[in-house]
Write a protein that holds these residues in place. Structure first.
Motif, PDB file in Angstrom:
ATOM      1  N   TYR A  55       0.838  -1.205   0.000  1.00  0.00           N
ATOM      2  CA  TYR A  55       0.000   0.000   0.000  1.00  0.00           C
ATOM      3  C   TYR A  55       0.875   1.258   0.000  1.00  0.00           C
ATOM      4  O   TYR A  55       0.597   2.224  -0.718  1.00  0.00           O
ATOM      5  N   ALA A  56       1.958   1.230   0.784  1.00  0.00           N
ATOM      6  CA  ALA A  56       2.852   2.385   0.873  1.00  0.00           C
ATOM      7  C   ALA A  56       3.580   2.648  -0.440  1.00  0.00           C
ATOM      8  O   ALA A  56       3.995   3.779  -0.707  1.00  0.00           O
ATOM      9  N   THR A  57       3.736   1.624  -1.249  1.00  0.00           N
ATOM     10  CA  THR A  57       4.400   1.792  -2.548  1.00  0.00           C
ATOM     11  C   THR A  57       3.385   1.855  -3.689  1.00  0.00           C
ATOM     12  O   THR A  57       3.749   1.711  -4.859  1.00  0.00           O
ATOM     13  N   GLN A  58       2.121   2.058  -3.338  1.00  0.00           N
ATOM     14  CA  GLN A  58       1.031   2.246  -4.302  1.00  0.00           C
ATOM     15  C   GLN A  58       0.794   1.020  -5.181  1.00  0.00           C
ATOM     16  O   GLN A  58       0.293   1.140  -6.299  1.00  0.00           O
ATOM     17  N   LYS A  59       1.125  -0.141  -4.658  1.00  0.00           N
ATOM     18  CA  LYS A  59       0.791  -1.397  -5.338  1.00  0.00           C
ATOM     19  C   LYS A  59      -0.558  -1.871  -4.776  1.00  0.00           C
ATOM     20  O   LYS A  59      -0.644  -2.809  -3.990  1.00  0.00           O
ATOM     21  N   TYR A  60      -1.610  -1.174  -5.192  1.00  0.00           N
ATOM     22  CA  TYR A  60      -2.909  -1.332  -4.546  1.00  0.00           C
ATOM     23  C   TYR A  60      -3.542  -2.706  -4.776  1.00  0.00           C
ATOM     24  O   TYR A  60      -4.203  -3.240  -3.879  1.00  0.00           O
ATOM     25  N   SER A  61      -3.372  -3.265  -5.937  1.00  0.00           N
ATOM     26  CA  SER A  61      -3.945  -4.586  -6.200  1.00  0.00           C
ATOM     27  C   SER A  61      -3.308  -5.635  -5.300  1.00  0.00           C
ATOM     28  O   SER A  61      -4.004  -6.472  -4.704  1.00  0.00           O
ATOM     29  N   GLU A  62      -2.006  -5.574  -5.186  1.00  0.00           N
ATOM     30  CA  GLU A  62      -1.287  -6.511  -4.326  1.00  0.00           C
ATOM     31  C   GLU A  62      -1.654  -6.292  -2.864  1.00  0.00           C
ATOM     32  O   GLU A  62      -1.846  -7.252  -2.099  1.00  0.00           O
ATOM     33  N   ALA A  63      -1.739  -5.009  -2.463  1.00  0.00           N
ATOM     34  CA  ALA A  63      -2.098  -4.695  -1.081  1.00  0.00           C
ATOM     35  C   ALA A  63      -3.484  -5.238  -0.744  1.00  0.00           C
ATOM     36  O   ALA A  63      -3.698  -5.816   0.331  1.00  0.00           O
ATOM     37  N   LEU A  64      -4.424  -5.045  -1.657  1.00  0.00           N
ATOM     38  CA  LEU A  64      -5.786  -5.511  -1.413  1.00  0.00           C
ATOM     39  C   LEU A  64      -5.837  -7.028  -1.251  1.00  0.00           C
ATOM     40  O   LEU A  64      -6.536  -7.545  -0.363  1.00  0.00           O
ATOM     41  N   ALA A  65      -5.072  -7.731  -2.052  1.00  0.00           N
ATOM     42  CA  ALA A  65      -5.038  -9.197  -1.944  1.00  0.00           C
ATOM     43  C   ALA A  65      -4.491  -9.632  -0.583  1.00  0.00           C
ATOM     44  O   ALA A  65      -5.017 -10.566   0.043  1.00  0.00           O
ATOM     45  N   GLU A  66      -3.452  -8.951  -0.112  1.00  0.00           N
ATOM     46  CA  GLU A  66      -2.861  -9.302   1.181  1.00  0.00           C
ATOM     47  C   GLU A  66      -3.815  -8.978   2.325  1.00  0.00           C
ATOM     48  O   GLU A  66      -3.950  -9.747   3.287  1.00  0.00           O
ATOM     49  N   PHE A  67      -4.485  -7.835   2.256  1.00  0.00           N
ATOM     50  CA  PHE A  67      -5.439  -7.473   3.302  1.00  0.00           C
ATOM     51  C   PHE A  67      -6.616  -8.460   3.352  1.00  0.00           C
ATOM     52  O   PHE A  67      -7.088  -8.822   4.436  1.00  0.00           O
ATOM     53  N   ARG A  68      -7.069  -8.866   2.199  1.00  0.00           N
ATOM     54  CA  ARG A  68      -8.162  -9.846   2.167  1.00  0.00           C
ATOM     55  C   ARG A  68      -7.736 -11.169   2.794  1.00  0.00           C
ATOM     56  O   ARG A  68      -8.502 -11.805   3.530  1.00  0.00           O
ATOM     57  N   ALA A  69      -6.471 -11.561   2.502  1.00  0.00           N
ATOM     58  CA  ALA A  69      -5.962 -12.809   3.080  1.00  0.00           C
ATOM     59  C   ALA A  69      -5.877 -12.698   4.599  1.00  0.00           C
ATOM     60  O   ALA A  69      -6.266 -13.625   5.331  1.00  0.00           O
ATOM     61  N   ALA A  70      -5.379 -11.560   5.084  1.00  0.00           N
ATOM     62  CA  ALA A  70      -5.278 -11.361   6.529  1.00  0.00           C
ATOM     63  C   ALA A  70      -6.656 -11.359   7.175  1.00  0.00           C
ATOM     64  O   ALA A  70      -6.857 -11.906   8.275  1.00  0.00           O
ATOM     65  N   LYS A  71      -7.645 -10.761   6.506  1.00  0.00           N
ATOM     66  CA  LYS A  71      -9.006 -10.720   7.037  1.00  0.00           C
ATOM     67  C   LYS A  71      -9.594 -12.129   7.123  1.00  0.00           C
ATOM     68  O   LYS A  71     -10.269 -12.485   8.102  1.00  0.00           O
TER      69      LYS A  71
END
Length: 283
Positions: A55-71
C-alpha cells in the motif's frame, strides 16, 4: 508462535525492518515484507505487513489481496477502511462507497469508523461530488471540541474539501482548527493557512548562505581584477620589441626610472674615485 523458533526469529527481524522503514523508505520496507512473506505466508501478521508495505508503494492490487488474506485468517474487520482505500487507488471509487455501506463498518471501533468516513469522502471527491464529500465529513466527531488521534486528519480533510469547493473563509477556519489539533505538527495545515492569508515564508538560513556566497563572489571579483591589473603591468614592463621591426618603438622610461639609473651609475663612479684616492695615499 506457529513457527519454529529459528524461522520465527528470522520472520520477526524482517517485520521489524518493515515497520522501521515503511515511512522513510517504503520500497526497502516492501523488499523486507516480501522476504517475510516467502518465509511465512500462512501467518496473518505477515500478510498484513505485506499489505501495508505494498500500500505504501502504491501497489494497490497486491495490497488488497494481502489485506483480504489477513481478514480471512483473523476474521477481523479492522482492515476494512484501508481495503476500501485500495479500491480508490485502483480507480474504483464506487466500490469504496459500496464498502462504506456494508455491515462491517458497524463492527469497527470509533477510529475505524472515522477512517471509513474519510475514505468515503475521498471517493466522493474522486467522482467529482464535492458537496457530497463535505456532507460525508460532517459528523459528531468533526463538531467535537475534544482532540482525539483522528481529529486533525478529519478537520484537515474537511478544510481541504471546503477549499476545493471555493469556500475559502470556511476552509481558513477549519485549517486553523486543524493546527490546534495537530500537536506534533505532522500535517501542513499551518502552511495551507498561511497560503490562504497570502503569507510567504523565506528560509533565513538559505538567505544567509546566499549572502555569504555573494560576499565571496564579490571578494573573488576584486581579487581577479587586482590580479589582472598586476599581470597587465608586468606584461607592459616585460614587453619585447624586435629592433629590426620597422614598427619598433622603444618603451619610454618614466622619470622615476631615469632617476634610479642615474643614481646607481653615480654611486659606482664615486666608489671608483674613492678606491683611486686610497691607492694614491698608500703610494
Amino acid at each position: 508462535m506457529s513457527l519454529p523458533k529459528g524461522l520465527a526469529e528470522e520472520v520477526s527481524r524482517n517485520l521489524v525492518m518493515v515497520a522501521r522503514l515503511i515511512d522513510e523508505d517504503p520500497e526497502q520496507a516492501y523488499a523486507y515484507s516480501r522476504i517475510a512473506l516467502r518465509l511465512a505466508s500462512r501467518v496473518a501478521a505477515v500478510r498484513e505487513a505485506a499489505g501495508f508495505a505494498a500500500y505504501a508503494t502504491q501497489k494497490y492490487s497486491e495490497a488488497l489481496a494481502e489485506f483480504r488474506a489477513a481478514k480471512r485468517m483473523t476474521g477481523s474487520v479492522e482492515l476494512w477502511p484501508v481495503m476500501a482505500d485500495c479500491e480508490r487507488g485502483l480507480g474504483r471509487p464506487e466500490r469504496a462507497l459500496a464498502m462504506a455501506g456494508e455491515p462491517e463498518v458497524q463492527k469497527l471501533d470509533k477510529a475505524g469508523q472515522v477512517e471509513m468516513r474519510l475514505v468515503a469522502a475521498g471517493a466522493r471527491r474522486d467522482m467529482g461530488q464535492l458537496d457530497a464529500a463535505i456532507v460525508t465529513l460532517q459528523s459528531p466527531e468533526l463538531a467535537s471540541n475534544s482532540v482525539q488521534p483522528w481529529t486533525a486528519r478529519l478537520r484537515y480533510a474537511y478544510a481541504d474539501a471546503l477549499l476545493a469547493a471555493g469556500r475559502e473563509d470556511e476552509a481558513r477556519e477549519w485549517f486553523a482548527k486543524t493546527v490546534e489539533a495537530d500537536k506534533d505538527g505532522s500535517m501542513d495545515a499551518s502552511d495551507r493557512l498561511a497560503e490562504l492569508d497570502g503569507v510567504e515564508f523565506v528560509d533565513a538560513l538559505a538567505a544567509d548562505e546566499s549572502d555569504d556566497v555573494d560576499d565571496i563572489d564579490d571578494e573573488d571579483d576584486e581579487q581577479d581584477a587586482a590580479e589582472v591589473a598586476a599581470a597587465e603591468r608586468a606584461s607592459d614592463q616585460a614587453e619585447y620589441y624586435d629592433e629590426d621591426d620597422e614598427e619598433y618603438e622603444p618603451l619610454e622610461r618614466s622619470e622615476a626610472d631615469a632617476d634610479v639609473e642615474v643614481t646607481d651609475e653615480t654611486a659606482v663612479v664615486e666608489d671608483e674615485d674613492q678606491d683611486d684616492a686610497q691607492a694614491r695615499d698608500k703610494g
